[in-house]
Design an enzyme around this catalytic site. Structure first.
Site, PDB file in Angstrom:
ATOM      1  N   HIS A 124       0.863  -1.183   0.000  1.00 38.32           N
ATOM      2  CA  HIS A 124       0.000   0.000   0.000  1.00 38.32           C
ATOM      3  C   HIS A 124       0.907   1.243   0.000  1.00 38.32           C
ATOM      4  O   HIS A 124       2.019   1.185   0.520  1.00 38.32           O
ATOM      5  CB  HIS A 124      -0.830  -0.053   1.296  1.00 38.32           C
ATOM      6  CG  HIS A 124      -1.911   0.975   1.408  1.00 38.32           C
ATOM      7  ND1 HIS A 124      -1.673   2.251   1.860  1.00 38.32           N
ATOM      8  CD2 HIS A 124      -3.242   0.900   1.165  1.00 38.32           C
ATOM      9  CE1 HIS A 124      -2.822   2.916   1.893  1.00 38.32           C
ATOM     10  NE2 HIS A 124      -3.783   2.121   1.471  1.00 38.32           N
TER      11      HIS A 124
ATOM     12  N   LYS B 175     -10.653  -0.864  10.273  1.00 40.12           N
ATOM     13  CA  LYS B 175     -10.846  -2.023   9.399  1.00 40.12           C
ATOM     14  C   LYS B 175     -11.226  -3.261  10.202  1.00 40.12           C
ATOM     15  O   LYS B 175     -11.498  -4.320   9.645  1.00 40.12           O
ATOM     16  CB  LYS B 175      -9.573  -2.289   8.600  1.00 40.12           C
ATOM     17  CG  LYS B 175      -9.246  -1.145   7.629  1.00 40.12           C
ATOM     18  CD  LYS B 175      -8.111  -1.487   6.733  1.00 40.12           C
ATOM     19  CE  LYS B 175      -7.438  -0.272   6.160  1.00 40.12           C
ATOM     20  NZ  LYS B 175      -8.058   0.204   4.920  1.00 40.12           N
TER      21      LYS B 175
ATOM     22  N   ASP C  50       2.801  -4.814   8.071  1.00 42.25           N
ATOM     23  CA  ASP C  50       1.597  -4.012   7.895  1.00 42.25           C
ATOM     24  C   ASP C  50       0.410  -4.978   7.957  1.00 42.25           C
ATOM     25  O   ASP C  50       0.130  -5.702   7.004  1.00 42.25           O
ATOM     26  CB  ASP C  50       1.684  -3.295   6.547  1.00 42.25           C
ATOM     27  CG  ASP C  50       0.367  -2.652   6.138  1.00 42.25           C
ATOM     28  OD1 ASP C  50      -0.647  -2.831   6.847  1.00 42.25           O
ATOM     29  OD2 ASP C  50       0.344  -1.976   5.092  1.00 42.25           O
TER      30      ASP C  50
ATOM     31  N   CYS D 279      -4.672   2.468  -3.757  1.00 47.65           N
ATOM     32  CA  CYS D 279      -3.432   2.943  -3.098  1.00 47.65           C
ATOM     33  C   CYS D 279      -2.271   1.985  -3.320  1.00 47.65           C
ATOM     34  O   CYS D 279      -1.398   1.843  -2.459  1.00 47.65           O
ATOM     35  CB  CYS D 279      -3.634   3.189  -1.610  1.00 47.65           C
ATOM     36  SG  CYS D 279      -4.841   4.445  -1.237  1.00 47.65           S
TER      37      CYS D 279
END
Ligand code: PMP
Length: 407
Positions: A124, A227, A201, A365
């Site tokens: 990302h 999220k 991540d 992204c």
């Protein structure tokens, strides 16, 4: 374990009762952000109605209660990702801020010209740009692990990139565009053999997989509250104590200090030294409720449900004329990217919206990944615990409509 009843779970998410363009909402943009259960919404409301005060400062009951609520969430996060101690949990506003914190407070002071930061092709932008910024400031270089056409890490190339000048590996656990689950445990272990610390991540992993930072031996692990059924503006950076202790804060302000004079400042202990300023207290309290909520359901059950739906959706989408799935790794979380001969991703999304189906269209992204895969944009449907076959059926019907309109 209680039975997983998706219709019962759906009734706990008030927004799913909405109708869009006269149709029931089929919300399939969960990789962007998930919807919130009533338990989380109520928890935030309860905090503001009964407990609101600033934390860590007031010597009065309300502030002590607010502090307790905020710090209890830290215990919940610690337990949720199995960190060794609560001081290893730093609250930030999201994955983006967590990665920037590590880039600036950990990596930047170490980097010398010619050093390398290693990431993958599937990252990302928030796991690319912070590293580019500090590479530009230090003369270090960004290196990129290649992927295969189906969206899996090229492990041989990865091994070759573990050089003595590599100072950091920063890697997504689950690709937000392709759904690929990267073999992070193995990759962390190989990086460690070369003395390279690893940031994971976990923005797209934590809602779907059980994460144990000690079992993974991750040095840093980042995720976003929004999220994982929690509020926006909340996130977590986990870091091993021995590493966090060597790091200098990159943001100064209230709460992160123990002593300040005009000449000199002593920083506060972990984790507070990295939490400058008034934090998102209500948000963090809500995040704690969200973690309680999913743990009560069980991530194993959530994962099983999403995997069954992923299989159902993959098969249904594959049968649609002119549709090509992008990202077909053997180990995948509930994310389906695709392109269609008949229409651009944005047109697909617009037609689906007319049927109440919310998906994402664009580069997600991940512009460098798009160019690696040779597509300008994809349409992406991403799953959460409350999605059901009716959502997928609405998606499929909408995609047939796309073919009808544009062909
Ligand atoms: N990494 C990945 C894999 C993501 O999917 C996202 C969010 N789309 C981020 C990082 C950034 O998260 P946030 O915007 O919540 O900081």
């Amino acid at each position: 374990n209680s039975r997983f009843d998706v219709n019962d779970l759906r009734s706990q998410f008030p927004i799913l009762e909405r109708r869009i363009q006269g149709h029931p909402l089929a919300y399939l943009d969960n990789a962007a952000t998930s919807q919130k259960p009533r338990a989380v919404i109520d928890c935030i409301q309860r905090y503001y109605l009964h407990t609101n005060a600033n934390v860590h400062r007031g010597v009065y009951q309300l502030s002590e209660e607010a502090t307790r609520a905020y710090e209890t969430s830290r215990d919940k996060v610690q337990q949720f990702i199995n960190a060794r101690e609560r001081a290893e949990i730093i609250f930030v506003k999201g994955t983006t801020e967590a990665i920037n914190l590590v880039a600036h407070s950990y990596a930047k002071p170490l980097l010398r010209p010619g050093d390398e930061i290693l990431i993958s092709t599937m990252e990302h932008h928030s796991n690319i740009v912070p590293w580019q910024i500090i590479c530009n400031q230090t003369g270090a270089q960004l290196r990129v692990i290649p992927i295969s056409d189906v969206g899996e890490i090229d492990m041989q190339a990865f091994g070759a990139l573990l050089s003595p000048t590599c100072r950091m590996l920063s890697l997504t656990h689950v690709s937000n565009t392709l759904g690929t689950i990267t073999p992070i445990k193995q990759m962390i272990s190989r990086a460690h053999q070369h003395g390279i610390p690893v940031l994971i991540d976990g923005a797209q992993a934590v809602p779907h997989l059980t994460v144990d930072v000690q079992a993974l031996d991750a040095d840093f692990y980042a995720f976003s509250g929004h999220k994982v059924y929690g509020p926006t503006g909340t996130g977590v950076l986990y870091g091993k104590r021995e590493i966090l202790e060597q790091m200098q804060p990159y943001q100064g302000g209230g709460d992160m200090i123990s002593q300040v004079t005009f000449e000199h400042t002593e920083y506060n202990e972990l984790p507070y030294r990295f939490e400058a300023g008034t934090p998102n207290i209500a948000g963090v309290v809500g995040l704690g409720c969200a973690l309680d909520y999913i743990q009560a359901i069980g991530l194993a059950q959530i994962g099983r449900h999403e995997q069954a739906l992923l299989a159902y959706a993959s098969e249904a989408l594959s049968a649609i004329e002119g549709l090509r799935l992008i990202g077909t790794a053997s180990d995948k979380a509930g994310i389906l990217s695709f392109v269609m001969d008949a229409a651009h991703a944005h047109d697909i999304s617009t037609v689906l919206d007319q049927a109440g189906v919310a998906i994402r269209a664009g580069h997600h992204c991940t512009m460098p990944l798009m160019s690696r895969l040779g597509v300008a944009a994809t349409a992406r449907a991403s799953l959460a615990l409350y999605n059901n076959q009716a959502d997928i059926d609405a998606l499929v019907a909408g995609l047939h409509e796309v073919n009808r309109i544009f062909k």
